[in-house]
Design an enzyme around this catalytic site. Sequence first.
Site, PDB file in Angstrom:
ATOM      1  CG  ASN A   1      -1.731   1.199   1.422  1.00 42.61           C
ATOM      2  OD1 ASN A   1      -1.802   2.023   0.515  1.00 42.61           O
ATOM      3  ND2 ASN A   1      -2.365   1.329   2.575  1.00 42.61           N
TER       4      ASN A   1
ATOM      5  CE  LYS B   1      -0.209   3.316   4.647  1.00 45.68           C
ATOM      6  NZ  LYS B   1      -0.173   3.457   6.079  1.00 45.68           N
TER       7      LYS B   1
ATOM      8  CG  HIS C   1      -5.874   2.006   5.065  1.00 44.53           C
ATOM      9  ND1 HIS C   1      -5.470   2.973   5.948  1.00 44.53           N
ATOM     10  CD2 HIS C   1      -4.855   1.124   4.971  1.00 44.53           C
ATOM     11  CE1 HIS C   1      -4.234   2.692   6.359  1.00 44.53           C
ATOM     12  NE2 HIS C   1      -3.844   1.573   5.783  1.00 44.53           N
TER      13      HIS C   1
ATOM     14  CD  GLU D   1      -2.998   5.618   6.560  1.00 45.41           C
ATOM     15  OE1 GLU D   1      -2.991   5.623   5.319  1.00 45.41           O
ATOM     16  OE2 GLU D   1      -2.077   5.118   7.234  1.00 45.41           O
TER      17      GLU D   1
ATOM     18  CD  GLU E   1      -3.630  -2.412   7.306  1.00 42.96           C
ATOM     19  OE1 GLU E   1      -2.513  -2.646   6.856  1.00 42.96           O
ATOM     20  OE2 GLU E   1      -4.279  -1.395   7.020  1.00 42.96           O
TER      21      GLU E   1
ATOM     22  N   GLY F   1       2.114   2.547  10.625  1.00 46.31           N
ATOM     23  CA  GLY F   1       3.030   3.669  10.431  1.00 46.31           C
ATOM     24  C   GLY F   1       3.734   4.126  11.695  1.00 46.31           C
TER      25      GLY F   1
ATOM     26  CB  SER G   1       4.939  -1.334  12.170  1.00 45.52           C
ATOM     27  OG  SER G   1       4.500  -0.003  12.343  1.00 45.52           O
TER      28      SER G   1
HETATM   29  P1  PGA Z   1       2.679   0.498   7.583  1.00 43.81           P
HETATM   30  O1  PGA Z   1       1.237   0.655   6.885  1.00 43.81           O
HETATM   31  O2  PGA Z   1       3.268  -0.785   7.065  1.00 43.81           O
HETATM   32  O3  PGA Z   1       3.448   1.714   7.151  1.00 43.81           O
HETATM   33  O4  PGA Z   1       2.453   0.451   9.047  1.00 43.81           O
HETATM   34  C1  PGA Z   1       0.410  -0.446   6.698  1.00 43.81           C
HETATM   35  C2  PGA Z   1      -0.909  -0.003   6.138  1.00 43.81           C
HETATM   36  O5  PGA Z   1      -1.372   1.087   6.478  1.00 43.81           O
HETATM   37  O6  PGA Z   1      -1.535  -0.716   5.335  1.00 43.81           O
END
Ligand code: PGA
Length: 255
Positions: free
Chosen positions: A9, A11, A96, A98, A168, A174, A213
């Site tokens: 992803n 983003k 997601h 976010e 998640e 993140g 992460s």
């Molecule tokens: P990250 O993001 O690996 O940077 O924690 C994962 C995601 O949001 O799908």
Amino acid sequence: MKKMLIACNWKMNLTTSESVALVQSIIEGIKNKKISPDILVCPPFTSIDAVSKVLKGTKIFYGAQNCHFESKGAVTGEISIPMLKELGCRYIIIGHSERRTYFFENDELVNKKARAVLASGLIPIICIGESLREREENRTFDVLKRQIEIGLSRIEPEYCVQIVIAYEPVWAIGTGVSAEPEQIQEAHSYIKKELIRVLGKRASSIIVLYGGSVTDENAQSILELKDVHGGLIGGASLKSDIFLSIIETANLVLA
Ligand code: PGA
């Protein structure tokens, strides 16, 4: 053999030329190697077309990070599923955290999008997961239950083969703090049971990814968990050497 999907992803990162360069180095890195997991890249909308051309003839799938549930109309700034389908997208990430946090997407909207993606023949990657506060208040399972019950309501069991779930935990996205393997296995095992309760026996084939992460350092301890069928990887998928090392790990786990 365990099925595995390693999904990226990206983003809101990478311009079109940067996306093309990254995908080229991933292709180069796996050239002439036997790769067991499925690999998926989800670039920003603006890069999908260019990335699709570079991926032609490879086994790497590509998809989108979001979509609207209507197929067309007066919805300024949105992207429809037919638009993504025509570009050859196979997967679309839905709900997601976010999007839930910054764009107020709720479980009902996630459900509308998931049903529209399934109806179009594409695969939704439906993201679920609890916030730090919800975990601290011991509400993780209640939250997962609600997200599954509403997010997957009115979905016919025959679609089970076409659904991917990504667990998640919001606090792990993140932040550099991944969930512990025990926490991940516990959540995945609960999610699998809930999926079967809501969708019936056929839901046992649904792939459940972990995201939050994931790095080259913790990938093995996560991917080898019994109920984990791959990862949804954000930050670590933006650097080809780290991402390629995660692919190597997935290969080893599947060997
Ligand atoms: P990250 O993001 O690996 O940077 O924690 C994962 C995601 O949001 O799908």
